[in-house]
Scaffold this motif. Structure first.
Motif, PDB file in Angstrom:
ATOM      1  N   LEU A  22     -10.496   7.489   8.283  1.00 22.57           N
ATOM      2  CA  LEU A  22     -11.443   6.723   7.458  1.00 22.57           C
ATOM      3  C   LEU A  22     -11.141   6.888   5.973  1.00 22.57           C
ATOM      4  CD1 LEU A  22     -14.817   7.327   9.354  1.00 22.57           C
ATOM      5  CD2 LEU A  22     -13.433   5.236   9.310  1.00 22.57           C
ATOM      6  N   VAL A  23     -10.832   8.114   5.574  1.00 20.14           N
ATOM      7  CA  VAL A  23     -10.524   8.356   4.160  1.00 20.14           C
ATOM      8  C   VAL A  23      -9.273   7.600   3.755  1.00 20.14           C
ATOM      9  CG1 VAL A  23      -9.853  10.121   2.493  1.00 20.14           C
ATOM     10  CG2 VAL A  23     -11.722  10.559   4.074  1.00 20.14           C
ATOM     11  N   ILE A  24      -8.240   7.637   4.608  1.00 23.44           N
ATOM     12  CA  ILE A  24      -6.994   6.931   4.290  1.00 23.44           C
ATOM     13  C   ILE A  24      -7.228   5.420   4.200  1.00 23.44           C
ATOM     14  CG2 ILE A  24      -4.692   6.395   5.142  1.00 23.44           C
ATOM     15  CD1 ILE A  24      -4.600   9.200   6.333  1.00 23.44           C
ATOM     16  N   CYS A  25      -7.953   4.888   5.171  1.00 20.59           N
ATOM     17  CA  CYS A  25      -8.208   3.436   5.165  1.00 20.59           C
ATOM     18  C   CYS A  25      -9.070   3.022   3.959  1.00 20.59           C
ATOM     19  CB  CYS A  25      -8.876   3.023   6.469  1.00 20.59           C
ATOM     20  SG  CYS A  25      -7.816   3.198   7.917  1.00 20.59           S
ATOM     21  N   PHE A  26     -10.110   3.811   3.654  1.00 22.08           N
ATOM     22  CA  PHE A  26     -11.005   3.459   2.553  1.00 22.08           C
ATOM     23  C   PHE A  26     -10.266   3.528   1.206  1.00 22.08           C
ATOM     24  CE2 PHE A  26     -14.074   4.725  -0.728  1.00 22.08           C
ATOM     25  CZ  PHE A  26     -14.934   3.632  -0.662  1.00 22.08           C
ATOM     26  N   SER A  27      -9.461   4.587   1.042  1.00 21.77           N
ATOM     27  CA  SER A  27      -8.733   4.706  -0.239  1.00 21.77           C
ATOM     28  C   SER A  27      -7.676   3.607  -0.374  1.00 21.77           C
ATOM     29  CB  SER A  27      -8.100   6.088  -0.332  1.00 21.77           C
ATOM     30  OG  SER A  27      -7.209   6.307   0.759  1.00 21.77           O
ATOM     31  N   SER A  28      -6.975   3.296   0.716  1.00 29.13           N
ATOM     32  CA  SER A  28      -5.965   2.222   0.658  1.00 29.13           C
ATOM     33  C   SER A  28      -6.616   0.871   0.372  1.00 29.13           C
ATOM     34  CB  SER A  28      -5.197   2.156   1.978  1.00 29.13           C
ATOM     35  OG  SER A  28      -4.549   3.379   2.243  1.00 29.13           O
TER      36      SER A  28
ATOM     37  N   TRP B 299      -3.286  -9.267 -15.591  1.00 34.27           N
ATOM     38  CA  TRP B 299      -2.386  -8.150 -15.849  1.00 34.27           C
ATOM     39  C   TRP B 299      -0.990  -8.516 -15.378  1.00 34.27           C
ATOM     40  CZ3 TRP B 299      -3.829  -2.465 -16.093  1.00 34.27           C
ATOM     41  CH2 TRP B 299      -5.054  -2.285 -16.734  1.00 34.27           C
ATOM     42  N   SER B 300      -0.014  -8.024 -16.097  1.00 40.10           N
ATOM     43  CA  SER B 300       1.360  -8.302 -15.705  1.00 40.10           C
ATOM     44  C   SER B 300       1.742  -7.446 -14.499  1.00 40.10           C
ATOM     45  CB  SER B 300       2.302  -7.990 -16.876  1.00 40.10           C
ATOM     46  OG  SER B 300       2.249  -6.601 -17.200  1.00 40.10           O
ATOM     47  N   ASN B 301       2.807  -7.867 -13.867  1.00 40.93           N
ATOM     48  CA  ASN B 301       3.259  -7.112 -12.676  1.00 40.93           C
ATOM     49  C   ASN B 301       3.699  -5.710 -13.044  1.00 40.93           C
ATOM     50  OD1 ASN B 301       2.769  -9.332 -11.053  1.00 40.93           O
ATOM     51  ND2 ASN B 301       4.861 -10.141 -11.303  1.00 40.93           N
ATOM     52  N   LEU B 302       4.290  -5.547 -14.240  1.00 41.80           N
ATOM     53  CA  LEU B 302       4.712  -4.216 -14.652  1.00 41.80           C
ATOM     54  C   LEU B 302       3.519  -3.292 -14.840  1.00 41.80           C
ATOM     55  CD1 LEU B 302       6.960  -2.282 -15.473  1.00 41.80           C
ATOM     56  CD2 LEU B 302       6.790  -3.205 -17.815  1.00 41.80           C
ATOM     57  N   ALA B 303       2.475  -3.854 -15.430  1.00 44.57           N
ATOM     58  CA  ALA B 303       1.274  -3.032 -15.642  1.00 44.57           C
ATOM     59  C   ALA B 303       0.626  -2.653 -14.312  1.00 44.57           C
ATOM     60  CB  ALA B 303       0.292  -3.781 -16.539  1.00 44.57           C
ATOM     61  N   VAL B 304       0.580  -3.618 -13.380  1.00 42.88           N
ATOM     62  CA  VAL B 304      -0.023  -3.333 -12.061  1.00 42.88           C
ATOM     63  C   VAL B 304       0.794  -2.277 -11.325  1.00 42.88           C
ATOM     64  CG1 VAL B 304      -0.583  -4.298  -9.810  1.00 42.88           C
ATOM     65  CG2 VAL B 304      -1.115  -5.578 -11.890  1.00 42.88           C
ATOM     66  N   ALA B 305       2.136  -2.400 -11.366  1.00 39.90           N
ATOM     67  CA  ALA B 305       2.986  -1.438 -10.686  1.00 39.90           C
ATOM     68  C   ALA B 305       2.838  -0.051 -11.299  1.00 39.90           C
ATOM     69  CB  ALA B 305       4.438  -1.897 -10.727  1.00 39.90           C
ATOM     70  N   THR B 306       2.754  -0.027 -12.645  1.00 37.71           N
ATOM     71  CA  THR B 306       2.579   1.269 -13.311  1.00 37.71           C
ATOM     72  C   THR B 306       1.264   1.918 -12.907  1.00 37.71           C
ATOM     73  OG1 THR B 306       3.886   0.482 -15.187  1.00 37.71           O
ATOM     74  CG2 THR B 306       2.504   2.417 -15.541  1.00 37.71           C
ATOM     75  N   LEU B 307       0.194   1.104 -12.875  1.00 37.27           N
ATOM     76  CA  LEU B 307      -1.122   1.643 -12.459  1.00 37.27           C
ATOM     77  C   LEU B 307      -1.097   2.112 -11.005  1.00 37.27           C
ATOM     78  CD1 LEU B 307      -4.056   2.172 -13.187  1.00 37.27           C
ATOM     79  CD2 LEU B 307      -4.580  -0.185 -12.495  1.00 37.27           C
ATOM     80  N   LEU B 308      -0.417   1.336 -10.128  1.00 39.77           N
ATOM     81  CA  LEU B 308      -0.321   1.725  -8.709  1.00 39.77           C
ATOM     82  C   LEU B 308       0.410   3.063  -8.568  1.00 39.77           C
ATOM     83  CD1 LEU B 308      -0.680   1.071  -5.707  1.00 39.77           C
ATOM     84  CD2 LEU B 308       1.471  -0.232  -5.816  1.00 39.77           C
ATOM     85  N   PHE B 309       1.470   3.252  -9.369  1.00 43.88           N
ATOM     86  CA  PHE B 309       2.219   4.504  -9.308  1.00 43.88           C
ATOM     87  C   PHE B 309       1.351   5.680  -9.743  1.00 43.88           C
ATOM     88  CE2 PHE B 309       4.987   7.617 -11.405  1.00 43.88           C
ATOM     89  CZ  PHE B 309       5.824   7.954 -10.350  1.00 43.88           C
ATOM     90  N   ILE B 310       0.555   5.418 -10.817  1.00 44.02           N
ATOM     91  CA  ILE B 310      -0.303   6.500 -11.330  1.00 44.02           C
ATOM     92  C   ILE B 310      -1.393   6.865 -10.311  1.00 44.02           C
ATOM     93  CG2 ILE B 310      -1.927   7.124 -13.147  1.00 44.02           C
ATOM     94  CD1 ILE B 310      -0.271   5.391 -15.042  1.00 44.02           C
ATOM     95  N   VAL B 311      -1.969   5.844  -9.642  1.00 40.07           N
ATOM     96  CA  VAL B 311      -3.086   6.079  -8.707  1.00 40.07           C
ATOM     97  C   VAL B 311      -2.588   6.708  -7.405  1.00 40.07           C
ATOM     98  CG1 VAL B 311      -4.869   4.929  -7.358  1.00 40.07           C
ATOM     99  CG2 VAL B 311      -4.495   4.280  -9.746  1.00 40.07           C
ATOM    100  N   CYS B 312      -1.385   6.371  -6.947  1.00 36.33           N
ATOM    101  CA  CYS B 312      -0.892   6.857  -5.641  1.00 36.33           C
ATOM    102  C   CYS B 312      -0.707   8.375  -5.611  1.00 36.33           C
ATOM    103  CB  CYS B 312       0.436   6.161  -5.313  1.00 36.33           C
ATOM    104  SG  CYS B 312       0.223   4.454  -4.770  1.00 36.33           S
ATOM    105  N   TRP B 313      -0.355   9.005  -6.759  1.00 40.20           N
ATOM    106  CA  TRP B 313      -0.171  10.453  -6.777  1.00 40.20           C
ATOM    107  C   TRP B 313      -1.429  11.216  -6.358  1.00 40.20           C
ATOM    108  CZ3 TRP B 313       4.072  13.140  -6.611  1.00 40.20           C
ATOM    109  CH2 TRP B 313       5.273  12.593  -7.049  1.00 40.20           C
ATOM    110  N   PRO B 314      -2.585  10.975  -6.964  1.00 39.04           N
ATOM    111  CA  PRO B 314      -3.779  11.704  -6.488  1.00 39.04           C
ATOM    112  C   PRO B 314      -4.186  11.325  -5.069  1.00 39.04           C
ATOM    113  CG  PRO B 314      -4.339  10.112  -8.171  1.00 39.04           C
ATOM    114  CD  PRO B 314      -2.866  10.177  -8.157  1.00 39.04           C
ATOM    115  N   LEU B 315      -3.950  10.053  -4.686  1.00 42.62           N
ATOM    116  CA  LEU B 315      -4.288   9.665  -3.308  1.00 42.62           C
ATOM    117  C   LEU B 315      -3.389  10.393  -2.304  1.00 42.62           C
ATOM    118  CD1 LEU B 315      -4.928   5.808  -3.626  1.00 42.62           C
ATOM    119  CD2 LEU B 315      -6.606   7.634  -3.271  1.00 42.62           C
ATOM    120  N   ALA B 316      -2.080  10.477  -2.645  1.00 44.59           N
ATOM    121  CA  ALA B 316      -1.181  11.198  -1.740  1.00 44.59           C
ATOM    122  C   ALA B 316      -1.564  12.686  -1.641  1.00 44.59           C
ATOM    123  CB  ALA B 316       0.260  11.056  -2.233  1.00 44.59           C
ATOM    124  N   ALA B 317      -1.956  13.235  -2.785  1.00 46.85           N
ATOM    125  CA  ALA B 317      -2.405  14.635  -2.767  1.00 46.85           C
ATOM    126  C   ALA B 317      -3.661  14.806  -1.925  1.00 46.85           C
ATOM    127  CB  ALA B 317      -2.632  15.119  -4.197  1.00 46.85           C
TER     128      ALA B 317
END
Length: 409
Positions: free
Chosen positions: A10-16, A31-49
């Protein structure tokens, strides 16, 4: 087991889902694609942790617990688990699983004892401290002839409790016994004495009939044969008639002696012990015995003087018969006390006993003209004095009888 992983899923599905919705909203806002990709990269680290932390706290301990339970089920020792590395809740769970995997050994033992007790041929009942029935085997119901319901009181089943548990249906031909356990439970059982008593009585009758038949045939057959030979002659010769009559008299006296010995064995009165002079008794026996008597040790003993005299007379006769071909035959009598016991040792220097195992068997004898009654009478006299008698062969030749009986209080 998959349902245990539901919080992680549930946590994985809700966060994704949250990340995808957020990125879609940012794309709609221009937002540009570069900005979205940069934000996705920044957000994925705490989610992966977060996902890895949940994996360590939930899925990994569950996997280890499942493997540990399987190893216990299969009695495998290849998987070793350190419970200290698991969360406290898992430690408690594994401890309970381990206890369940090792059932108390007394459980199987109690079941086995119950099955064995049910097959016993004699009545067996178990009561608690309040004399409430806890167990009864099938033989108990058959012997008491009533249904035995667990939880019934002993008095309701007909038992009396003074001084111990007893049942009126088991008084005649039964031996009742009650054992109190350390936990207060009472174990009652009864033994049927009818069958062993009948077998013993039947065996005694067989021996008696065998001995009486042997003695009567040995005496009456020659008497009948000699009488028939004598009567077949026309005239009775005086010399032959006297010879036949003398032999008939000898045979008759031997038969009467055997009957007197057996009657003496059956009519032995209760002993009346008193302090008596052992040396005086031995001196009297020396006048009638054909073997020298040698006495050492105590001169006084506490016994029935008449029965003690008969005991020593029988032993002296046996020793004289065993040593009749020895020129230096002697019977030694040693008397002494050991603690609260009187001990009398009677030994000879003859060939020893031929069969120690059957020495005190009723009517058993290895002598050609023996009856097997003499040692029976000796044993009966010793038992009358609450004592014991033992026989053995000496290493240097000869036989010895050791008699023990208690001193007066």
């Amino acid at each position: 087991m998959q349902s245990l992983y539901l919080p992680l899923y549930l946590v994985i599905c809700f966060s994704s889902l949250t990340v995808l919705l957020g990125l879609s909203l940012l794309a709609l806002l221009g937002w540009s694609n570069l900005a979205v990709a940069t934000l996705l990269f920044i957000v994925c680290w705490p989610l992966a942790a977060l996902w890895y932390w949940l994996y360590l706290k939930i899925k990994l301990p569950l996997q280890q617990s499942v493997i540990y339970c399987q190893s216990l089920n299969e009695d495998a020792a290849c998987f070793q688990l350190n419970p200290q590395q698991l969360p406290h809740a898992y430690q408690q769970l594994l401890q309970e699983i381990k206890q369940l995997a090792q059932p108390p050994p007394h459980r199987d033992q109690s079941l086995l004892l119950t099955l064995v007790a049910q097959q016993l041929p004699f009545p067996l009942l178990v009561f608690d401290q309040a004399e409430t029935l806890l167990f009864a085997n099938n033989a108990a119901s058959h012997a008491l002839k009533l249904p035995l319901i667990l939880g019934s009181k002993a008095t309701a089943l007909g038992f009396t409790a003074q001084p111990a548990l007893n049942h009126p249906s088991l008084i005649q031909d039964w031996q009742q016994q009650t054992i109190q356990q350390k936990n207060g439970e009472l174990v009652f059982y009864a033994l049927d004495l009818r069958h062993p008593l009948y077998q013993q009585q039947k065996q005694s009758q067989r021996q008696l009939i065998r001995v009486l038949s042997h003695e009567l045939r040995n005496s009456l057959t020659p008497m009948a044969s000699m009488t028939e030979t004598l009567l077949s002659q026309v005239q009775l010769p005086e010399q032959q008639s006297r010879l036949v009559l003398n032999r008939i008299k000898a045979r008759s006296q031997r038969l009467l002696t055997f009957i007197d010995q057996y009657a003496q064995l059956q009519q032995l009165p209760a002993s009346k012990p008193e302090w008596c002079d052992l040396k005086e008794i031995l001196d009297e026996l020396q006048l009638t015995c054909s073997i020298p008597l040698q006495h050492t040790g105590a001169t006084n003993c506490y016994a029935d003087p008449y029965q003690l005299r008969q005991l020593l007379l029988n032993l002296a006769r046996n020793a004289a018969q065993a040593c009749q071909n020895l020129p230096d035959a002697i019977l030694q009598v040693a008397a002494y006390c050991q603690g609260q016991q009187q001990i009398l040792q009677v030994s000879d220097n003859g060939p020893g006993f031929a069969n120690l195992e059957n020495l005190f068997t009723p009517f058993y004898t290895t002598k050609a003209n023996g009856s097997g009654i003499g040692l029976m009478l000796c044993q009966e006299i010793v038992m009358q004095h609450a004592g014991s008698i033992e026989a053995r062969n000496l290493q240097n030749g000869g036989a010895e009888l050791v008699i023990r009986w208690p001193l007066p209080d």
